[in-house]
Design a protein around this motif. Structure first.
Motif, PDB file in Angstrom:
ATOM      1  N   ALA A 166       0.841  -1.195   0.000  1.00 11.31           N
ATOM      2  CA  ALA A 166       0.000   0.000   0.000  1.00 11.31           C
ATOM      3  C   ALA A 166       0.877   1.246   0.000  1.00 11.31           C
ATOM      4  O   ALA A 166       1.907   1.291   0.673  1.00 11.31           O
ATOM      5  CB  ALA A 166      -0.917  -0.006   1.219  1.00 11.31           C
ATOM      6  N   ALA A 167       0.455   2.250  -0.739  1.00 13.13           N
ATOM      7  CA  ALA A 167       1.224   3.494  -0.840  1.00 13.13           C
ATOM      8  C   ALA A 167       0.898   4.464   0.292  1.00 13.13           C
ATOM      9  O   ALA A 167       1.709   5.320   0.622  1.00 13.13           O
ATOM     10  CB  ALA A 167       0.965   4.162  -2.183  1.00 13.13           C
ATOM     11  N   THR A 168      -0.288   4.322   0.881  1.00 14.58           N
ATOM     12  CA  THR A 168      -0.709   5.237   1.948  1.00 14.58           C
ATOM     13  C   THR A 168      -1.346   4.444   3.085  1.00 14.58           C
ATOM     14  O   THR A 168      -1.823   3.317   2.874  1.00 14.58           O
ATOM     15  CB  THR A 168      -1.758   6.249   1.440  1.00 14.58           C
ATOM     16  OG1 THR A 168      -2.970   5.532   1.129  1.00 14.58           O
ATOM     17  CG2 THR A 168      -1.265   7.019   0.221  1.00 14.58           C
ATOM     18  N   PRO A 169      -1.394   5.035   4.279  1.00 12.96           N
ATOM     19  CA  PRO A 169      -2.104   4.363   5.372  1.00 12.96           C
ATOM     20  C   PRO A 169      -3.568   4.065   5.018  1.00 12.96           C
ATOM     21  O   PRO A 169      -4.068   2.983   5.335  1.00 12.96           O
ATOM     22  CB  PRO A 169      -1.989   5.350   6.532  1.00 12.96           C
ATOM     23  CG  PRO A 169      -0.699   6.055   6.279  1.00 12.96           C
ATOM     24  CD  PRO A 169      -0.674   6.224   4.775  1.00 12.96           C
ATOM     25  N   GLY A 225       6.534  -0.786   4.874  1.00 14.33           N
ATOM     26  CA  GLY A 225       5.354  -1.576   4.555  1.00 14.33           C
ATOM     27  C   GLY A 225       4.276  -1.578   5.628  1.00 14.33           C
ATOM     28  O   GLY A 225       3.357  -2.385   5.575  1.00 14.33           O
ATOM     29  N   MET A 226       4.394  -0.669   6.595  1.00  9.63           N
ATOM     30  CA  MET A 226       3.416  -0.582   7.683  1.00  9.63           C
ATOM     31  C   MET A 226       2.983   0.874   7.875  1.00  9.63           C
ATOM     32  O   MET A 226       3.796   1.780   7.707  1.00  9.63           O
ATOM     33  CB  MET A 226       4.020  -1.069   9.003  1.00  9.63           C
ATOM     34  CG  MET A 226       4.482  -2.499   8.995  1.00  9.63           C
ATOM     35  SD  MET A 226       5.306  -2.946  10.546  1.00  9.63           S
ATOM     36  CE  MET A 226       6.877  -2.087  10.367  1.00  9.63           C
ATOM     37  N   PRO A 227       1.730   1.089   8.261  1.00  6.49           N
ATOM     38  CA  PRO A 227       1.342   2.457   8.598  1.00  6.49           C
ATOM     39  C   PRO A 227       1.923   2.827   9.955  1.00  6.49           C
ATOM     40  O   PRO A 227       2.052   1.977  10.838  1.00  6.49           O
ATOM     41  CB  PRO A 227      -0.185   2.389   8.654  1.00  6.49           C
ATOM     42  CG  PRO A 227      -0.483   0.969   8.995  1.00  6.49           C
ATOM     43  CD  PRO A 227       0.622   0.157   8.381  1.00  6.49           C
ATOM     44  N   GLY A 228       2.290   4.068  10.078  1.00  7.98           N
ATOM     45  CA  GLY A 228       2.835   4.490  11.353  1.00  7.98           C
ATOM     46  C   GLY A 228       3.117   5.972  11.379  1.00  7.98           C
ATOM     47  O   GLY A 228       2.677   6.723  10.508  1.00  7.98           O
ATOM     48  N   PHE A 229       3.876   6.357  12.378  1.00  6.48           N
ATOM     49  CA  PHE A 229       4.194   7.758  12.600  1.00  6.48           C
ATOM     50  C   PHE A 229       5.707   7.921  12.590  1.00  6.48           C
ATOM     51  O   PHE A 229       6.434   7.133  13.195  1.00  6.48           O
ATOM     52  CB  PHE A 229       3.595   8.233  13.921  1.00  6.48           C
ATOM     53  CG  PHE A 229       2.095   8.213  13.887  1.00  6.48           C
ATOM     54  CD1 PHE A 229       1.385   9.325  13.479  1.00  6.48           C
ATOM     55  CD2 PHE A 229       1.398   7.064  14.220  1.00  6.48           C
ATOM     56  CE1 PHE A 229       0.001   9.292  13.408  1.00  6.48           C
ATOM     57  CE2 PHE A 229       0.021   7.019  14.156  1.00  6.48           C
ATOM     58  CZ  PHE A 229      -0.681   8.143  13.750  1.00  6.48           C
ATOM     59  N   ALA A 268      -7.475  -2.269   2.683  1.00  6.09           N
ATOM     60  CA  ALA A 268      -7.194  -3.635   2.227  1.00  6.09           C
ATOM     61  C   ALA A 268      -7.262  -4.681   3.340  1.00  6.09           C
ATOM     62  O   ALA A 268      -7.179  -5.876   3.066  1.00  6.09           O
ATOM     63  CB  ALA A 268      -5.816  -3.679   1.565  1.00  6.09           C
ATOM     64  N   LEU A 269      -7.422  -4.255   4.582  1.00  9.84           N
ATOM     65  CA  LEU A 269      -7.460  -5.218   5.690  1.00  9.84           C
ATOM     66  C   LEU A 269      -8.740  -6.043   5.662  1.00  9.84           C
ATOM     67  O   LEU A 269      -9.802  -5.543   5.290  1.00  9.84           O
ATOM     68  CB  LEU A 269      -7.373  -4.487   7.034  1.00  9.84           C
ATOM     69  CG  LEU A 269      -6.024  -3.862   7.371  1.00  9.84           C
ATOM     70  CD1 LEU A 269      -6.165  -2.982   8.612  1.00  9.84           C
ATOM     71  CD2 LEU A 269      -4.964  -4.927   7.590  1.00  9.84           C
ATOM     72  N   PRO A 270      -8.654  -7.303   6.090  1.00 10.58           N
ATOM     73  CA  PRO A 270      -9.866  -8.125   6.158  1.00 10.58           C
ATOM     74  C   PRO A 270     -10.763  -7.659   7.307  1.00 10.58           C
ATOM     75  O   PRO A 270     -10.277  -7.062   8.280  1.00 10.58           O
ATOM     76  CB  PRO A 270      -9.328  -9.532   6.419  1.00 10.58           C
ATOM     77  CG  PRO A 270      -7.982  -9.328   7.030  1.00 10.58           C
ATOM     78  CD  PRO A 270      -7.459  -8.042   6.488  1.00 10.58           C
ATOM     79  N   PRO A 271     -12.068  -7.932   7.206  1.00 16.29           N
ATOM     80  CA  PRO A 271     -12.973  -7.580   8.311  1.00 16.29           C
ATOM     81  C   PRO A 271     -12.446  -8.179   9.613  1.00 16.29           C
ATOM     82  O   PRO A 271     -11.809  -9.214   9.623  1.00 16.29           O
ATOM     83  CB  PRO A 271     -14.300  -8.229   7.907  1.00 16.29           C
ATOM     84  CG  PRO A 271     -14.196  -8.411   6.427  1.00 16.29           C
ATOM     85  CD  PRO A 271     -12.745  -8.623   6.127  1.00 16.29           C
ATOM     86  N   GLY A 272     -12.708  -7.519  10.690  1.00 16.72           N
ATOM     87  CA  GLY A 272     -12.192  -7.951  11.990  1.00 16.72           C
ATOM     88  C   GLY A 272     -10.891  -7.240  12.264  1.00 16.72           C
ATOM     89  O   GLY A 272     -10.798  -6.434  13.180  1.00 16.72           O
ATOM     90  N   ARG A 273      -9.886  -7.497  11.445  1.00 13.81           N
ATOM     91  CA  ARG A 273      -8.606  -6.807  11.607  1.00 13.81           C
ATOM     92  C   ARG A 273      -8.752  -5.321  11.284  1.00 13.81           C
ATOM     93  O   ARG A 273      -8.126  -4.478  11.908  1.00 13.81           O
ATOM     94  CB  ARG A 273      -7.526  -7.423  10.712  1.00 13.81           C
ATOM     95  CG  ARG A 273      -6.996  -8.748  11.202  1.00 13.81           C
ATOM     96  CD  ARG A 273      -6.130  -8.557  12.461  1.00 13.81           C
ATOM     97  NE  ARG A 273      -5.703  -9.806  13.012  1.00 13.81           N
ATOM     98  CZ  ARG A 273      -4.536 -10.378  12.778  1.00 13.81           C
ATOM     99  NH1 ARG A 273      -3.668  -9.811  11.972  1.00 13.81           N
ATOM    100  NH2 ARG A 273      -4.235 -11.517  13.343  1.00 13.81           N
TER     101      ARG A 273
END
Length: 150
Positions: free
Chosen positions: A5-8, A45-49, A14-19
């Protein structure tokens, strides 16, 4: 798992339901508590700060083209992960461990800077918000530089 993913926002979509609900809630807690100056973006490869180059032009020592990472979250195959680079500070780690036990009654499942949540119903969201609020970008830069120069 590393996302392409290019952005958070793309990551969360794109996450599955639940997650998706769990990580969205964690994201919101972080957004509400993290001090001004950090910027939300994809990092490794992870969203963050991160501390943006506008505040810390040197960037991350391992790859100066990247901003200085601070907190990231991710959906792994068997757990949710929470990465906090400031936990390499023994005082902050001690504070977190003590508060974690007081809050949950047990020790956190941790690596050096990573907390793993195999039971996502046991995520102490408000405690993680408190943790995120404890360090400003300026404080993180000083701590980071002290550690890198060792």
């Amino acid at each position: 798992m590393i996302s392409k993913a290019a952005t958070p926002d793309e990551y969360f979509a794109a996450l599955p339901p639940g997650r998706k609900e769990i990580l969205t809630r964690l994201r919101q807690v972080l957004q509400e508590h993290i001090p001004a100056g950090f910027r939300e973006e994809m990092n490794y490869g992870m969203p963050g700060f991160v501390v943006p180059h506008s505040l810390y032009p040197s960037g991350y020592h391992a790859n100066p083209e990247l901003p200085l990472p601070f907190i990231s979250i991710a959906s792994q195959k068997n757990y949710v992960s929470f990465y906090h680079m400031g936990l390499y500070d023994p005082e902050l780690l001690e504070w977190l461990t003590t508060r974690w036990i007081e809050t949950t009654g047990k020790k956190p499942d941790m690596g050096k800077g990573c907390i793993r949540f195999k039971k996502t119903t046991e995520i102490p969201y408000e405690l993680l918000g408190e943790l995120a609020a404890k360090i400003t970008p300026e404080t993180w830069i000083k701590q980071y530089e002290k550690e890198v120069k060792k």
